[in-house]
Structure formats: C-alpha cells, structure tokens
Motif scaffolding. Structure first.
Motif, PDB file in Angstrom:
ATOM      1  N   LEU A   1      14.729   4.882  -1.786  1.00 55.46           N
ATOM      2  CA  LEU A   1      16.039   5.569  -1.290  1.00 55.46           C
ATOM      3  C   LEU A   1      17.338   6.582  -2.068  1.00 55.46           C
ATOM      4  CD1 LEU A   1      16.224   3.810   2.076  1.00 55.46           C
ATOM      5  CD2 LEU A   1      15.533   5.909   1.331  1.00 55.46           C
TER       6      LEU A   1
ATOM      7  N   HIS B   1       4.749   4.058  -0.611  1.00 52.64           N
ATOM      8  CA  HIS B   1       6.044   4.031  -1.003  1.00 52.64           C
ATOM      9  C   HIS B   1       6.998   4.540  -0.357  1.00 52.64           C
ATOM     10  CE1 HIS B   1       4.783   0.166  -3.560  1.00 52.64           C
ATOM     11  NE2 HIS B   1       4.403   0.284  -2.269  1.00 52.64           N
ATOM     12  N   THR B   2       6.423   5.147   0.966  1.00 55.09           N
ATOM     13  CA  THR B   2       7.657   6.205   1.696  1.00 55.09           C
ATOM     14  C   THR B   2       8.575   4.875   2.585  1.00 55.09           C
ATOM     15  OG1 THR B   2       6.354   5.555   3.402  1.00 55.09           O
ATOM     16  CG2 THR B   2       5.935   7.435   2.289  1.00 55.09           C
ATOM     17  N   PRO B   3      10.408   5.777   2.169  1.00 59.50           N
ATOM     18  CA  PRO B   3      10.784   4.051   3.015  1.00 59.50           C
ATOM     19  C   PRO B   3      10.525   4.019   4.478  1.00 59.50           C
ATOM     20  CG  PRO B   3      12.483   6.353   2.178  1.00 59.50           C
ATOM     21  CD  PRO B   3       9.790   6.815   1.787  1.00 59.50           C
ATOM     22  N   LYS B   4       9.314   4.852   4.987  1.00 60.66           N
ATOM     23  CA  LYS B   4       9.314   4.478   6.378  1.00 60.66           C
ATOM     24  C   LYS B   4       8.254   2.676   5.902  1.00 60.66           C
ATOM     25  CE  LYS B   4       6.454   6.047  10.505  1.00 60.66           C
ATOM     26  NZ  LYS B   4       7.508   5.995  11.793  1.00 60.66           N
ATOM     27  N   ASN B   5       7.328   3.215   5.197  1.00 60.45           N
ATOM     28  CA  ASN B   5       6.369   2.106   5.112  1.00 60.45           C
ATOM     29  C   ASN B   5       6.863   0.946   4.461  1.00 60.45           C
ATOM     30  OD1 ASN B   5       4.063   4.626   5.515  1.00 60.45           O
ATOM     31  ND2 ASN B   5       3.867   5.023   3.877  1.00 60.45           N
ATOM     32  N   LEU B   6       7.649   1.118   3.797  1.00 59.45           N
ATOM     33  CA  LEU B   6       8.704  -0.095   2.875  1.00 59.45           C
ATOM     34  C   LEU B   6       9.601  -0.854   3.897  1.00 59.45           C
ATOM     35  CD1 LEU B   6       9.069   1.364  -0.354  1.00 59.45           C
ATOM     36  CD2 LEU B   6       7.716  -0.313  -0.496  1.00 59.45           C
ATOM     37  N   ALA B   7       9.861   0.119   5.130  1.00 62.70           N
ATOM     38  CA  ALA B   7      10.608  -0.708   5.937  1.00 62.70           C
ATOM     39  C   ALA B   7      10.024  -1.741   6.683  1.00 62.70           C
ATOM     40  CB  ALA B   7      11.805   0.445   6.755  1.00 62.70           C
ATOM     41  N   MET B   8       9.111  -0.925   7.233  1.00 61.79           N
ATOM     42  CA  MET B   8       7.639  -1.497   8.023  1.00 61.79           C
ATOM     43  C   MET B   8       6.806  -2.916   7.490  1.00 61.79           C
ATOM     44  SD  MET B   8       4.604   0.562  10.018  1.00 61.79           S
ATOM     45  CE  MET B   8       4.243   0.377  11.511  1.00 61.79           C
TER      46      MET B   8
ATOM     47  N   LEU C   1      12.291  -0.372  -1.917  1.00 61.58           N
ATOM     48  CA  LEU C   1      12.850   0.833  -0.940  1.00 61.58           C
ATOM     49  C   LEU C   1      14.204   1.141  -0.977  1.00 61.58           C
ATOM     50  CD1 LEU C   1      12.757   1.804   2.289  1.00 61.58           C
ATOM     51  CD2 LEU C   1      14.040  -0.568   2.785  1.00 61.58           C
ATOM     52  N   SER C   2      15.055   0.135  -2.257  1.00 60.07           N
ATOM     53  CA  SER C   2      15.856   0.648  -2.599  1.00 60.07           C
ATOM     54  C   SER C   2      16.421   1.513  -3.885  1.00 60.07           C
ATOM     55  CB  SER C   2      17.253  -0.644  -3.482  1.00 60.07           C
ATOM     56  OG  SER C   2      16.115  -1.603  -4.072  1.00 60.07           O
TER      57      SER C   2
END
Lengths: 105, 105, 105, 105
Positions: C83, C24-31, C79-80
């Motif tokens: 981050l 659950h990195t921000p990048k992966n979650l945005a994807m 994501l929230s």
C-alpha cells in the motif's frame, strides 16, 4: 422450520432488499465475521474478568455487547446460508470431535 | 425450547463436564470468539472470491471451514449463556436498527 | 535505511522467492493480519491477567506468542509495502490524533 | 537505538502520561491487537482484490486504513515492550522457520 432457519431467512431477505447478495461471497463474509468479532473483543479489552460479567456492566456497555454479538451471528448465518452449511449439525459434529479430544473425567 | 436453547444447553453441559465454567468469563469468551473468527478468516485468506464458494472448495477445506464456523458459534452460545443475552432478540433488534440506518429502496 | 525498511525488504524477498506476490493483495493481507491476531489472542484466551506476564509464562507459551507476534508484524510489513504506507509516519500521526482525543493530565 | 525502539518508547510514554500502564497486561494488549486487526479487516471486507489497491482507494479509505494499521502496530509495540520480546529477532526467527517449512525453488 427452526428459529435458526427463520433468522437465516430474515437476514437473507434484509440483504436481498438492499441488493447486497453481490457482496456476500464466503470470503467477504468470513472477513466480516472477523471484523465484528474484533469489535466484540474491543468492548472487553480493558475490563478485568470481574468487570466483564452482566451485573458489573452498565446499560450502555451491555447494549453495545449485545449488538456486536448480533453482528457476529448475522454474518455467521449469512455464511452458513451461502455455503449451505447446517450450523446445528456443524456444532454437534464439533462437540463429538471435542468429546474424543477432551474426554471428561 | 428452540434449537438455539438446545445447543446452548449442550455446549454448557460439555463445559460443566470438564470443569471449564471457571474459564468462561465474558472477557475470555469474547477473546475466544475473536480467536476462532481469526482461524475462520485464515481458511479464506489466499482464496479469490470465486475460489471461496462451496462448489470450488474441496472436501478438506469445507470440513475445516465447517469446524471453524462451529467453534465461533459454540463460544457465541457460551457468551450469550453467561451474559444472559437472548441471541434471537439481539439479532432482530439489530436488524431493526439497520432497517433505519440502511433503508431499502 | 531503518530496521523497519530492512525487515520489509527481507519479508518481500521471502515472498518473491516463493512467487507469493500474486496472493498479497491488500485485502488478502488485511485478512491474514486478522487471522494471525486471532491466533495471538488464542494464546492468551484462558489465562488470567497475572498468568499472562512474561515471568508466569513457560518457555513453550512464550515461544508460541513470539511467533504469533512475528506473524502479525510480517503481514503488517507486507501490507505497508504493497500500500506504500510508511508505518513510522502512520504511528506518529495516530499518536498526534490521540493526543487531542485523550489529553494527558 | 533503532526506529522500532524509538516508537516503542514514544508509545510507552503516551501510555504512562495517561496512567494507562495498569490496563496494559499482555492479555489485554493481545485482545486490543485482535480488536484493531478486526477493524483493519473491516475496511476491506466488501472490496474486491482490485478495489483494495492503493490506486483504487480514495483518500478517506486510505486514511482510515493507515490509522488502523498504526493502531495494530501501536499495541504490538506495547505488547513487545511488556513481554520483553524483541520484534526484529522474532520476525527473523520466524522467517528462518518458514524457510525450512516452505523451501523456495
């Protein structure tokens, strides 16, 4: 050399000239395709079906749509390039699968 | 007739044979592209950049990715067909714009 | 503790129990959000505006739509969380910006 | 009244004040969610996983990401409103389904 091969080479040359190949991992390119597809969808989001046809769109709308379509294809060509996927073969393979899934009358 | 024209004709014939042209408004096709791009992104979402390259993907993953890429292109070809947008011109026009926006060294 | 805080904690606990925080990195979650939003869009892609309202959807369609909406929110909460973005503040901040951009009559 | 109900009411009032309800069909809102999710993905597309964490993002990036997250939630709240879907119930229902699909150790 097909037109798709030509475009693929042009798009690759553009990336090389800017030292962008380092960013073009398959993962990043798939994300870029989703981003551009989202922008393409946004052009149509408040239009009715009737308002979305060429004859009903104004010059500015049509230009924006053309550019978003180009962006989707540009990143799809980059992805096919880095993954060594032949898009023509892939489309025909998928159509053959869909022929079985959705037989025509 | 270029390979893109050929594919466009094949994809159109597939839709006509199923009486699907009625669903293929520009708005609906833009939505379908976003849907397929989302599925393509989903194939990569938990992979690292290193795991996303061809050599690291297994046969099943690569096949799923090929099919999602084909789906994106299939709907993009349908959209270019119904909007009368020449994708080759659009890509080259966009590359020319990007040349100005992002000058190479 | 608001209901959003509660849901955020439930979704985080679910991920921890499966040792999924590593993905659950921000990048992966945005994807993942883009992927789920694409699946949500796909539920509506061939429907007319009239066919897309609650009264016109059948139970199966409505269930599928509910689940895709839940998936979008689940990843947005994750994501929230990673981050440290307060979604309530973010929505109100964006509404305030939009008030200026789109003044009401 | 939960915070989600409050936000839903605020977002609805914003749309009503601009006479935008006419555009907010479920189909259009699903398309808007895909559009905003695409823009959110675009914020992360060239970042590595390491560059995507809060500590590594600069103020401008974080602000843009917050706004895109807000936009996704704004349209998700509008969609839940017009479809009469309870997002809290939907998330818990989906987590219960996922509990069965992905049992924890």
């Amino acid at each position: 050399m097909t037109i798709l091969d030509e475009l693929t080479a042009e798009v690759r040359a553009f990336a090389i000239a800017r030292d962008w190949l380092q960013f073009h991992t398959p993962k990043n390119l798939a994300m870029a395709i989703a981003g551009e597809a989202g922008e393409l969808a946004a052009e149509f989001q408040w239009l009715t079906a009737e308002e979305s046809v060429t004859e009903a769109l104004n010059t500015e709308q049509l230009k924006a749509i053309r550019h978003e379509m180009a962006d989707v294809l540009i990143y799809l060509l980059r992805l096919s390039d880095v993954l060594h996927v032949d898009l023509v073969d892939a489309v025909r393979e998928k159509l053959a699968i869909n022929e079985v899934r959705f037989p025509s009358a």
